[in-house]
Design a protein around this motif. Sequence first.
Motif, short mmCIF file in Angstrom:
data_model
loop_
_atom_site.label_atom_id
_atom_site.label_comp_id
_atom_site.label_asym_id
_atom_site.label_seq_id
_atom_site.Cartn_x
_atom_site.Cartn_y
_atom_site.Cartn_z
N SER A 22 19.37 12.70 -17.26
CA SER A 22 20.32 12.61 -16.17
C SER A 22 19.83 13.27 -14.89
N LYS A 23 18.59 13.64 -14.81
CA LYS A 23 18.06 14.33 -13.63
C LYS A 23 17.41 13.40 -12.63
N GLY A 24 17.52 12.10 -12.82
CA GLY A 24 17.00 11.16 -11.84
C GLY A 24 15.49 11.06 -11.83
N LEU A 25 14.86 11.22 -12.97
CA LEU A 25 13.41 11.20 -13.03
C LEU A 25 12.83 9.80 -12.96
N LEU A 26 13.66 8.79 -13.11
CA LEU A 26 13.15 7.42 -13.13
C LEU A 26 12.70 6.93 -11.76
N MET A 27 13.43 7.31 -10.72
CA MET A 27 13.18 6.82 -9.36
C MET A 27 13.10 5.29 -9.36
N ALA A 28 14.10 4.70 -9.99
CA ALA A 28 14.16 3.25 -10.12
C ALA A 28 14.32 2.58 -8.76
N LYS A 29 13.73 1.43 -8.65
CA LYS A 29 13.86 0.62 -7.43
C LYS A 29 15.04 -0.32 -7.59
N PRO A 30 15.74 -0.60 -6.51
CA PRO A 30 16.89 -1.50 -6.60
C PRO A 30 16.46 -2.95 -6.84
N ARG A 31 17.34 -3.70 -7.51
CA ARG A 31 17.13 -5.13 -7.72
C ARG A 31 18.22 -5.87 -6.96
N MET A 32 17.85 -7.00 -6.39
CA MET A 32 18.80 -7.72 -5.56
C MET A 32 18.77 -9.21 -5.87
N VAL A 33 19.96 -9.81 -5.88
CA VAL A 33 20.11 -11.25 -6.00
C VAL A 33 20.86 -11.70 -4.75
N LEU A 34 20.17 -12.45 -3.89
CA LEU A 34 20.78 -12.95 -2.66
C LEU A 34 21.67 -14.14 -2.97
N TYR A 35 22.81 -14.22 -2.30
CA TYR A 35 23.73 -15.34 -2.46
C TYR A 35 23.50 -16.43 -1.43
N GLY A 36 22.60 -16.20 -0.49
CA GLY A 36 22.36 -17.21 0.55
C GLY A 36 21.85 -16.56 1.82
N THR A 37 22.68 -16.58 2.84
CA THR A 37 22.30 -16.11 4.17
C THR A 37 22.10 -14.61 4.22
N THR A 38 21.03 -14.20 4.90
CA THR A 38 20.85 -12.79 5.22
C THR A 38 21.02 -12.65 6.73
N TYR A 39 21.19 -11.43 7.15
CA TYR A 39 21.43 -11.13 8.55
C TYR A 39 20.40 -10.12 9.03
N CYS A 68 20.86 -0.61 -9.10
CA CYS A 68 19.80 0.38 -9.26
C CYS A 68 20.10 1.16 -10.53
N ASN A 69 19.16 1.15 -11.47
CA ASN A 69 19.35 1.74 -12.79
C ASN A 69 18.88 3.17 -12.91
N ASP A 70 18.83 3.91 -11.82
CA ASP A 70 18.38 5.30 -11.92
C ASP A 70 19.47 6.16 -12.55
N THR A 71 19.06 7.23 -13.22
CA THR A 71 20.01 8.13 -13.88
C THR A 71 20.64 9.14 -12.93
N ASN A 72 20.13 9.23 -11.71
CA ASN A 72 20.70 10.11 -10.70
C ASN A 72 21.58 9.24 -9.81
N ASP A 73 22.88 9.43 -9.89
CA ASP A 73 23.81 8.55 -9.17
C ASP A 73 23.63 8.61 -7.66
N GLU A 74 23.36 9.79 -7.13
CA GLU A 74 23.16 9.92 -5.67
C GLU A 74 21.94 9.12 -5.22
N TYR A 75 20.85 9.21 -5.98
CA TYR A 75 19.64 8.45 -5.66
C TYR A 75 19.91 6.95 -5.77
N ALA A 76 20.58 6.53 -6.86
CA ALA A 76 20.86 5.11 -7.07
C ALA A 76 21.72 4.54 -5.93
N LEU A 77 22.75 5.28 -5.53
CA LEU A 77 23.61 4.82 -4.45
C LEU A 77 22.84 4.72 -3.14
N ASN A 78 22.00 5.70 -2.87
CA ASN A 78 21.18 5.68 -1.64
C ASN A 78 20.25 4.47 -1.63
#
Length: 128
Positions: A22-39, A68-78
């Motif tokens: 739970s200490k956020g050691l993963l430093m996971a990268k976010p994954r994204m699925v676009l629905y169409g248009t970006t801005y 974002c699957n990181d175990t540190n919620d603050e890092y994942a949200l950021n």
Amino acid sequence: MKTLSKYAFFLLTSTLLLGCASKGLLMAKPRMVLYGTTYPATDVNTPLEIYRTQRPIRPYTEIAEISCNDTNDEYALNQILIKARSIGADAIIILGNAGTTASGVPIGGVIYSSAQQYGFKAVAIKYQ
């Protein structure tokens, strides 16, 4: 007695490992699925609105799902906010946790288990 000691050791070790996870050691990268248009990207200093239990009152369009699957919620949200800004989002709606980890130990006829949820899954939105 030796068997009980082995189970107790396993339970203690599992608990300690889950605590370390739970200490956020993963430093996971976010994954994204676009629905169409970006801005155009939103400035990094622009705050994004975050919704969890309510939806925005203003009309909006969903533009992507980000997790974002990181175990540190603050890092994942950021990480989710950084990715949302990169596609021009005005806000995110948190859908829930991105993952769960669990461990169990059988003692006698009972399995004692511990589970922990981590990370976030959110929808990036653009106001109309």
